[in-house]
Write a protein that holds these residues in place. Structure first.
Motif, PDB file in Angstrom:
ATOM      1  N   UNK A  26       0.832  -1.203   0.000  1.00 38.37           N
ATOM      2  CA  UNK A  26       0.000   0.000   0.000  1.00 38.37           C
ATOM      3  C   UNK A  26       0.867   1.254   0.000  1.00 38.37           C
ATOM      4  N   UNK A  27       0.514   2.174  -0.888  1.00 41.87           N
ATOM      5  CA  UNK A  27       1.187   3.472  -0.975  1.00 41.87           C
ATOM      6  C   UNK A  27       0.107   4.545  -1.080  1.00 41.87           C
ATOM      7  N   UNK A  28       0.455   5.803  -0.863  1.00 38.21           N
ATOM      8  CA  UNK A  28      -0.551   6.860  -1.042  1.00 38.21           C
ATOM      9  C   UNK A  28      -1.173   6.839  -2.430  1.00 38.21           C
ATOM     10  N   UNK A  29      -0.364   6.534  -3.445  1.00 36.65           N
ATOM     11  CA  UNK A  29      -0.871   6.511  -4.817  1.00 36.65           C
ATOM     12  C   UNK A  29      -1.836   5.355  -5.058  1.00 36.65           C
ATOM     13  N   UNK A  30      -1.739   4.311  -4.224  1.00 37.57           N
ATOM     14  CA  UNK A  30      -2.633   3.159  -4.400  1.00 37.57           C
ATOM     15  C   UNK A  30      -3.950   3.324  -3.664  1.00 37.57           C
ATOM     16  N   UNK A  31      -4.090   4.408  -2.919  1.00 36.84           N
ATOM     17  CA  UNK A  31      -5.308   4.639  -2.147  1.00 36.84           C
ATOM     18  C   UNK A  31      -5.825   6.065  -2.364  1.00 36.84           C
ATOM     19  N   UNK A  32      -5.886   6.454  -3.633  1.00 32.91           N
ATOM     20  CA  UNK A  32      -6.385   7.784  -3.983  1.00 32.91           C
ATOM     21  C   UNK A  32      -7.868   7.876  -3.645  1.00 32.91           C
ATOM     22  N   UNK A  33      -8.252   8.972  -3.057  1.00 33.40           N
ATOM     23  CA  UNK A  33      -9.646   9.163  -2.684  1.00 33.40           C
ATOM     24  C   UNK A  33     -10.478   9.554  -3.903  1.00 33.40           C
ATOM     25  N   UNK A  77      -8.800  -9.707  -5.830  1.00 31.11           N
ATOM     26  CA  UNK A  77      -9.557  -8.500  -5.473  1.00 31.11           C
ATOM     27  C   UNK A  77      -8.992  -7.915  -4.183  1.00 31.11           C
ATOM     28  N   UNK A  78      -7.986  -7.081  -4.333  1.00 33.34           N
ATOM     29  CA  UNK A  78      -7.313  -6.525  -3.159  1.00 33.34           C
ATOM     30  C   UNK A  78      -7.689  -5.059  -2.944  1.00 33.34           C
ATOM     31  N   UNK A  79      -7.038  -4.425  -1.972  1.00 36.17           N
ATOM     32  CA  UNK A  79      -7.398  -3.050  -1.611  1.00 36.17           C
ATOM     33  C   UNK A  79      -7.128  -2.066  -2.739  1.00 36.17           C
ATOM     34  N   UNK A  80      -6.094  -2.335  -3.546  1.00 33.25           N
ATOM     35  CA  UNK A  80      -5.788  -1.418  -4.642  1.00 33.25           C
ATOM     36  C   UNK A  80      -6.896  -1.423  -5.686  1.00 33.25           C
ATOM     37  N   UNK A  99     -14.794 -10.903  -8.117  1.00 33.92           N
ATOM     38  CA  UNK A  99     -13.743 -11.721  -7.506  1.00 33.92           C
ATOM     39  C   UNK A  99     -13.709 -13.044  -8.270  1.00 33.92           C
ATOM     40  N   UNK A 100     -12.949 -13.082  -9.355  1.00 36.67           N
ATOM     41  CA  UNK A 100     -12.942 -14.272 -10.196  1.00 36.67           C
ATOM     42  C   UNK A 100     -12.244 -15.452  -9.534  1.00 36.67           C
ATOM     43  N   UNK A 101     -11.406 -15.181  -8.554  1.00 40.80           N
ATOM     44  CA  UNK A 101     -10.727 -16.275  -7.864  1.00 40.80           C
ATOM     45  C   UNK A 101     -11.616 -16.954  -6.827  1.00 40.80           C
ATOM     46  N   UNK A 102     -12.594 -16.218  -6.314  1.00 40.11           N
ATOM     47  CA  UNK A 102     -13.462 -16.794  -5.296  1.00 40.11           C
ATOM     48  C   UNK A 102     -12.781 -16.986  -3.962  1.00 40.11           C
ATOM     49  N   UNK A 103     -11.694 -16.246  -3.725  1.00 38.90           N
ATOM     50  CA  UNK A 103     -10.975 -16.352  -2.455  1.00 38.90           C
ATOM     51  C   UNK A 103     -10.353 -14.995  -2.139  1.00 38.90           C
ATOM     52  N   UNK A 104      -9.707 -14.907  -0.988  1.00 34.26           N
ATOM     53  CA  UNK A 104      -9.055 -13.653  -0.615  1.00 34.26           C
ATOM     54  C   UNK A 104      -7.876 -13.366  -1.544  1.00 34.26           C
ATOM     55  N   UNK A 105      -7.559 -12.103  -1.711  1.00 33.49           N
ATOM     56  CA  UNK A 105      -6.395 -11.712  -2.493  1.00 33.49           C
ATOM     57  C   UNK A 105      -5.115 -12.185  -1.800  1.00 33.49           C
ATOM     58  N   UNK A 106      -4.058 -12.317  -2.575  1.00 37.36           N
ATOM     59  CA  UNK A 106      -2.777 -12.785  -2.038  1.00 37.36           C
ATOM     60  C   UNK A 106      -1.712 -11.735  -2.307  1.00 37.36           C
ATOM     61  N   UNK A 107      -0.514 -11.948  -1.727  1.00 37.45           N
ATOM     62  CA  UNK A 107       0.543 -10.957  -1.877  1.00 37.45           C
ATOM     63  C   UNK A 107       1.884 -11.554  -2.297  1.00 37.45           C
ATOM     64  N   UNK A 108       1.939 -12.854  -2.514  1.00 34.40           N
ATOM     65  CA  UNK A 108       3.191 -13.448  -2.980  1.00 34.40           C
ATOM     66  C   UNK A 108       3.004 -13.975  -4.396  1.00 34.40           C
ATOM     67  N   UNK A 237       0.697   0.041  -6.297  1.00 36.36           N
ATOM     68  CA  UNK A 237       1.124  -0.758  -5.143  1.00 36.36           C
ATOM     69  C   UNK A 237       2.203  -1.766  -5.518  1.00 36.36           C
ATOM     70  N   UNK A 238       2.598  -1.797  -6.800  1.00 35.79           N
ATOM     71  CA  UNK A 238       3.560  -2.790  -7.265  1.00 35.79           C
ATOM     72  C   UNK A 238       4.938  -2.210  -7.516  1.00 35.79           C
ATOM     73  N   UNK A 239       5.900  -3.083  -7.708  1.00 29.74           N
ATOM     74  CA  UNK A 239       7.289  -2.656  -7.892  1.00 29.74           C
ATOM     75  C   UNK A 239       7.562  -2.156  -9.304  1.00 29.74           C
ATOM     76  N   UNK A 240       6.660  -2.405 -10.242  1.00 29.41           N
ATOM     77  CA  UNK A 240       6.875  -1.983 -11.633  1.00 29.41           C
ATOM     78  C   UNK A 240       6.116  -0.697 -11.983  1.00 29.41           C
TER      79      UNK A 240
END
Length: 263
Positions: A26-33, A77-80, A99-108, A237-240
Motif C-alpha cells: 500500500x502506498x498513497x498513490x494506491x489509495x487515492x480518494x 480482489x485486493x485493496x488497490x 472476484x474471479x478467484x473466489x478467495x481472498x487476495x494474495x501478496x506473494x 502498489x507494485x514494484x513496476x
C-alpha cells in the motif's frame, strides 16, 4: 474436466516471470480518494460469488451515469482494486469489482500463480461470474450503458467479458489477447488498449497482432504503448509502477469512458 489450455499454461508462466520480484504494498498513490463521496459495500452475486460495489452518493447533482465491471489483476480482489473501483464511482459510475478467484487476495507471486492457475481450470465458472456481474449492474441501472476494465489477468477477462456480453466500452490493461476474427466481430463498443513496451509477458508483437485483427474486422479501437513501461506499470502498489505512464493512461481511460458511456 479442466478447461485450461496449453496457451493458458504459457500465459500463467509468463505472468509468473513478470511478477517474480513483485509484491503489492500500500502506498498513497494506491489509495487515492474518489473525487466525490461514494458508498461502497461487499455484495453477493446471483451465483453467490462475492463482489465489491461502489456508487456515488445520490443527489440531484450526482446521478449514476453508467455502469462498469472492474476485473482484478493476478493478485486478486485486493485493496488497490477496491480503491480504483471507488475512484470510478467518484466519476459518477456504478462500479462493480468481481472476484474471479473466489478467495481472498494474495501478496506473494507463488500464491498468485497458484490461484490464477486454479481459476483457469474452470473458465466456465469465470464466465458465469462475469455474466452474473453484468446482470447485477443491469438490475441496478437498467437504462445505463455498460463498460468493463481489467488489468493483467483482468485485462484478459475484460476482453472475454465483451465477447460474451455486449459492452459499450472495453478497457484492456496489458491483458492476454485473442485473435479469432469471428469472435472479434461480436464486439459491440470500442476497445482501449494500454500496454508497456518493456512487457515481456504481453509483448508488443502480440499487441500489434491484436490491433491488426481489430482493423481487419473493422472494429473501432485506440491503443497506447508506453515506451518506458513494463508489465503492471499502472499498479501503484507494485514494484513496476511507472507514475508518469500510469497517470497518462488513467486520464486516457477516463476520457474513453466519458466518450463512450455518456453519449
Amino acid at each position: 474436466m479442466s478447461t485450461k489450455t496449453k496457451e493458458d499454461e504459457a500465459y500463467v508462466e509468463a505472468m509468473a516471470k513478470e511478477h517474480a520480484d513483485d509484491k503489492p504494498t500500500e502506498t498513497p498513490a494506491s489509495q487515492v480518494q474518489p473525487e466525490v463521496p461514494v458508498v461502497d459495500e461487499s455484495v453477493k452475486l446471483k451465483g453467490e460469488q462475492s463482489a465489491y460495489w461502489a456508487v456515488p452518493e445520490q443527489s440531484s447533482n450526482n446521478k449514476i451515469k453508467a455502469s462498469i465491471v472492474v476485473i482484478h489483476e493476478w493478485w486478486g480482489l485486493n485493496d488497490q482494486i477496491k480503491s480504483v473501483t471507488r475512484q470510478l464511482a467518484g466519476q459518477g459510475y456504478a462500479a462493480l469489482a468481481v472476484n474471479l478467484y473466489g478467495c481472498d487476495a494474495v501478496s506473494s507471486p507463488h500464491e498468485a500463480m497458484k490461484i490464477m492457475d486454479e481459476a483457469l481450470e474452470h473458465k466456465e465458472k469465470l464466465v458465469e461470474n462475469l455474466k452474473d456481474a453484468v446482470a447485477f449492474l443491469n438490475e441496478k441501472n437498467a437504462e445505463t450503458k455498460l463498460g468493463v476494465i481489467g488489468w493483467c489477468f483482468g485485462g484478459a477477462w475484460a476482453l472475454q467479458t465483451s465477447l460474451v456480453e455486449p459492452m459499450d466500452a472495453t478497457v484492456i490493461y496489458y491483458g492476454h489477447l485473442h485473435y479469432n476474427l469471428e469472435k472479434l466481430k461480436t464486439l459491440k463498443g470500442p476497445v482501449l488498449g494500454i500496454f508497456g513496451e518493456k512487457d515481456n509477458g504481453i509483448p508488443v508483437e502480440q499487441v500489434k497482432k491484436f490491433e491488426a485483427a481489430l482493423k481487419e474486422v473493422g472494429h473501432p479501437h485506440e491503443f497506447h504503448i508506453y515506451p518506458d513501461a513494463d508489465h503492471a506499470f499502472a499498479n501503484p502498489s507494485g514494484t513496476m509502477y511507472n507514475e508518469a505512464a500510469a497517470k497518462d493512461a488513467w486520464e486516457k481511460t477516463l476520457l474513453f469512458f466519458r466518450n463512450n458511456l455518456l453519449d
